[in-house]
Design a protein around this motif. Structure first.
Motif, mmCIF file in Angstrom:
data_model
loop_
_atom_site.group_PDB
_atom_site.id
_atom_site.type_symbol
_atom_site.label_atom_id
_atom_site.label_comp_id
_atom_site.label_asym_id
_atom_site.label_seq_id
_atom_site.Cartn_x
_atom_site.Cartn_y
_atom_site.Cartn_z
ATOM 1 N N LEU A 99 -3.585 13.533 -0.774
ATOM 2 C CA LEU A 99 -4.332 12.279 -0.875
ATOM 3 C C LEU A 99 -3.392 11.110 -1.149
ATOM 4 O O LEU A 99 -3.534 10.034 -0.554
ATOM 5 N N ALA A 100 -2.419 11.317 -2.033
ATOM 6 C CA ALA A 100 -1.462 10.255 -2.366
ATOM 7 C C ALA A 100 -0.630 9.883 -1.141
ATOM 8 O O ALA A 100 -0.397 8.698 -0.875
ATOM 9 N N GLU A 101 -0.187 10.886 -0.396
ATOM 10 C CA GLU A 101 0.603 10.613 0.807
ATOM 11 C C GLU A 101 -0.208 9.805 1.824
ATOM 12 O O GLU A 101 0.282 8.839 2.392
ATOM 13 N N ALA A 102 -1.459 10.182 2.023
ATOM 14 C CA ALA A 102 -2.325 9.452 2.955
ATOM 15 C C ALA A 102 -2.543 8.016 2.476
ATOM 16 O O ALA A 102 -2.545 7.077 3.289
ATOM 17 N N LEU A 103 -2.705 7.823 1.181
ATOM 18 C CA LEU A 103 -2.877 6.484 0.625
ATOM 19 C C LEU A 103 -1.642 5.622 0.893
ATOM 20 O O LEU A 103 -1.750 4.466 1.295
ATOM 21 N N LEU A 104 -0.450 6.202 0.692
ATOM 22 C CA LEU A 104 0.783 5.450 0.916
ATOM 23 C C LEU A 104 0.932 5.053 2.378
ATOM 24 O O LEU A 104 1.324 3.924 2.685
ATOM 25 N N VAL A 105 0.603 5.970 3.283
ATOM 26 C CA VAL A 105 0.677 5.672 4.718
ATOM 27 C C VAL A 105 -0.277 4.527 5.058
ATOM 28 O O VAL A 105 0.052 3.652 5.853
ATOM 29 N N HIS A 106 -1.434 4.534 4.415
ATOM 30 C CA HIS A 106 -2.446 3.511 4.677
ATOM 31 C C HIS A 106 -2.054 2.139 4.131
ATOM 32 O O HIS A 106 -2.276 1.117 4.786
ATOM 33 N N CYS A 107 -1.476 2.083 2.930
ATOM 34 C CA CYS A 107 -1.338 0.779 2.274
ATOM 35 C C CYS A 107 0.078 0.215 2.238
ATOM 36 O O CYS A 107 0.244 -0.952 1.894
ATOM 37 N N LEU A 108 1.094 0.989 2.607
ATOM 38 C CA LEU A 108 2.456 0.464 2.619
ATOM 39 C C LEU A 108 2.871 0.095 4.038
ATOM 40 O O LEU A 108 2.477 0.749 4.996
ATOM 41 N N ASP A 109 3.680 -0.923 4.156
ATOM 42 C CA ASP A 109 4.272 -1.293 5.433
ATOM 43 C C ASP A 109 5.524 -0.433 5.605
ATOM 44 O O ASP A 109 6.568 -0.725 5.023
ATOM 45 N N LEU A 110 5.396 0.643 6.376
ATOM 46 C CA LEU A 110 6.492 1.607 6.496
ATOM 47 C C LEU A 110 7.674 1.060 7.294
ATOM 48 O O LEU A 110 8.704 1.722 7.383
ATOM 49 N N SER A 111 7.547 -0.153 7.836
ATOM 50 C CA SER A 111 8.720 -0.794 8.426
ATOM 51 C C SER A 111 9.564 -1.462 7.338
ATOM 52 O O SER A 111 10.711 -1.807 7.561
ATOM 53 N N GLN A 112 8.980 -1.624 6.154
ATOM 54 C CA GLN A 112 9.661 -2.263 5.023
ATOM 55 C C GLN A 112 9.985 -1.293 3.887
ATOM 56 O O GLN A 112 10.814 -1.594 3.032
ATOM 57 N N VAL A 113 9.303 -0.147 3.876
ATOM 58 C CA VAL A 113 9.423 0.801 2.766
ATOM 59 C C VAL A 113 9.682 2.194 3.336
ATOM 60 O O VAL A 113 9.027 2.609 4.296
ATOM 61 N N GLU A 114 10.626 2.902 2.739
ATOM 62 C CA GLU A 114 10.867 4.302 3.108
ATOM 63 C C GLU A 114 10.434 5.178 1.943
ATOM 64 O O GLU A 114 10.856 4.963 0.804
ATOM 65 N N VAL A 115 9.574 6.148 2.234
ATOM 66 C CA VAL A 115 9.073 7.045 1.204
ATOM 67 C C VAL A 115 9.645 8.433 1.454
ATOM 68 O O VAL A 115 9.402 9.037 2.493
ATOM 69 N N GLU A 116 10.393 8.930 0.472
ATOM 70 C CA GLU A 116 10.955 10.275 0.533
ATOM 71 C C GLU A 116 10.003 11.217 -0.188
ATOM 72 O O GLU A 116 9.632 10.975 -1.345
ATOM 73 N N LEU A 117 9.586 12.277 0.484
ATOM 74 C CA LEU A 117 8.726 13.275 -0.138
ATOM 75 C C LEU A 117 9.608 14.309 -0.832
ATOM 76 O O LEU A 117 10.480 14.904 -0.201
ATOM 77 N N ILE A 118 9.384 14.514 -2.113
ATOM 78 C CA ILE A 118 10.189 15.444 -2.898
ATOM 79 C C ILE A 118 9.282 16.521 -3.471
ATOM 80 O O ILE A 118 8.338 16.226 -4.210
ATOM 81 N N ASP A 119 9.567 17.777 -3.120
ATOM 82 C CA ASP A 119 8.824 18.917 -3.649
ATOM 83 C C ASP A 119 9.490 19.338 -4.955
ATOM 84 O O ASP A 119 10.662 19.725 -4.968
#
Length: 78
Positions: free
Chosen positions: A19-39
């Motif tokens: 859910l958090a990942e989907a929220l970030l995809v929805h509300c962040l401008d991924l051309s301006q922000v890079e999100v690294e997923l860490i397990d």
């Protein structure tokens, strides 16, 4: 200008992390922000710090963290 770096700490099979990942995809401008997923599953230090708090959004530059539950408003002001 370089992209802002953020990390989403979680683990596989965690529905809140999904859910958090989907929220970030929805509300962040991924051309301006890079999100690294860490397990965190294979990192004892991260499990100790965040195990019961995941998903956690973390800024490696400032070391600020945003623990779940968070929403679009909280992410945008983070």
């Amino acid at each position: 200008m370089p992209k802002r770096q953020l990390q989403l700490l979680g683990t596989s099979g965690c529905h809140l992390c999904d859910l958090a990942e989907a929220l970030l995809v929805h509300c962040l401008d991924l051309s301006q922000v890079e999100v690294e997923l860490i397990d965190i599953a294979d990192n004892d230090e991260l499990i100790e710090l965040y195990g019961v708090k995941i998903p956690v959004l973390r800024c490696p530059e400032s070391q600020k963290v945003l623990c779940w539950p968070f929403d679009e408003l909280a992410v945008n002001s983070f």
